[in-house]
Write an enzyme that holds these catalytic residues in place. Structure first.
Site, PDB file in Angstrom:
ATOM      1  N   ASP A  16     -94.608  -3.435  10.750  1.00  0.00           N
ATOM      2  CA  ASP A  16     -93.284  -3.726  11.287  1.00  0.00           C
ATOM      3  C   ASP A  16     -92.901  -5.126  10.802  1.00  0.00           C
ATOM      4  O   ASP A  16     -93.763  -5.912  10.379  1.00  0.00           O
ATOM      5  CB  ASP A  16     -93.333  -3.682  12.817  1.00  0.00           C
ATOM      6  CG  ASP A  16     -92.060  -4.185  13.457  1.00  0.00           C
ATOM      7  OD1 ASP A  16     -90.987  -3.648  13.145  1.00  0.00           O
ATOM      8  OD2 ASP A  16     -92.145  -5.143  14.252  1.00  0.00           O
ATOM      9  N   ASP A  18     -89.917  -7.627  12.328  1.00  0.00           N
ATOM     10  CA  ASP A  18     -89.576  -8.595  13.368  1.00  0.00           C
ATOM     11  C   ASP A  18     -90.634  -8.635  14.459  1.00  0.00           C
ATOM     12  O   ASP A  18     -90.956  -7.614  15.071  1.00  0.00           O
ATOM     13  CB  ASP A  18     -88.208  -8.265  13.982  1.00  0.00           C
ATOM     14  CG  ASP A  18     -87.078  -8.492  13.004  1.00  0.00           C
ATOM     15  OD1 ASP A  18     -87.036  -9.567  12.381  1.00  0.00           O
ATOM     16  OD2 ASP A  18     -86.233  -7.593  12.852  1.00  0.00           O
TER      17      ASP A  18
END
Length: 213
Positions: A16, A18
């Site tokens: 991922d 953020d």
């Protein structure tokens, strides 16, 4: 399957962005607090809902009275706001360390994010990270917690999802990784197969357990 065995069989790592590879938490929070203020909503509630999911999903959930065109326009406006707020965007603790370890082990990797391509490119660039494969909200029809992004990344890397390690920081992301059939590692206390304090810890675990270490 025990942790060491699970990690030794990892053939690709799907990160991922953020909150995982890139510390953009402050920028994300500022953007959604501003949006909440613009729309007369409680900022704390908006920030909690917005974590780890596409902007369009957040807007649609919070303003079910808006038609699809307005929802999409507001989501694009929000992404534009975030693109212009990169002042304190930095790599997370251990991000470059784990990427160096993944490279040394010869593991293919990708970034799978709920951001659009423009925002993801801006934030990764600010953090000094060049992803060999980037899967964004522009590449899927359903965002996290749907597993579509992780399944696309696995397919493009030519690795079975069951042999991928998904690295996340939100409940929606963990759910997406699990639904894809991957082993899931997570920071920030999220429940996962591999709980992490930071990505430096993951670098050590991969180096110690991978068959090519």
């Amino acid at each position: 399957m025990e942790l060491n065995t699970a990690l030794s069989e990892v053939a690709a790592v799907l990160f991922d962005m953020d909150g995982t590879l890139v510390d953009s938490d402050a920028a994300v929070e500022r953007a959604w607090r501003a949006w909440a203020g613009d729309n007369g909503l409680d900022p704390d509630s908006v920030v909690a809902i917005a974590q780890g999911v596409p902007a369009v999903n957040t807007v649609r959930r919070l303003r079910p009275d808006w038609d699809g065109e307005r929802v999409r326009a507001e989501a694009l406006r929000q992404l534009d706001r975030e693109c212009h707020d990169l002042a304190d965007v930095v790599p997370t603790t251990g991000a470059h360390q784990v990427l160096a370890t993944v490279a040394r082990l010869g593991l293919p990797w990708a970034v799978v994010t709920s951001a659009d391509t423009r925002l993801a490119t801006a934030r990764l660039g600010k953090a000094g990270i060049a992803a060999p494969l980037l899967v964004t909200i522009d590449d899927v029809t359903e965002g996290k917690p749907d597993p579509q992004g992780y399944l696309i990344a696995a397919q493009r890397l030519g690795v079975a999802p069951a042999r991928c390690l998904v690295v996340e920081d939100t409940d929606a992301g963990v759910a997406a990784g699990r639904a894809a059939g991957a082993t899931v590692a997570a920071v920030k206390g999220r429940p996962a197969d591999v709980p992490l304090t930071d990505l430096g810890q993951l670098a050590v675990l991969l180096a110690h357990t991978h068959v090519n270490a």
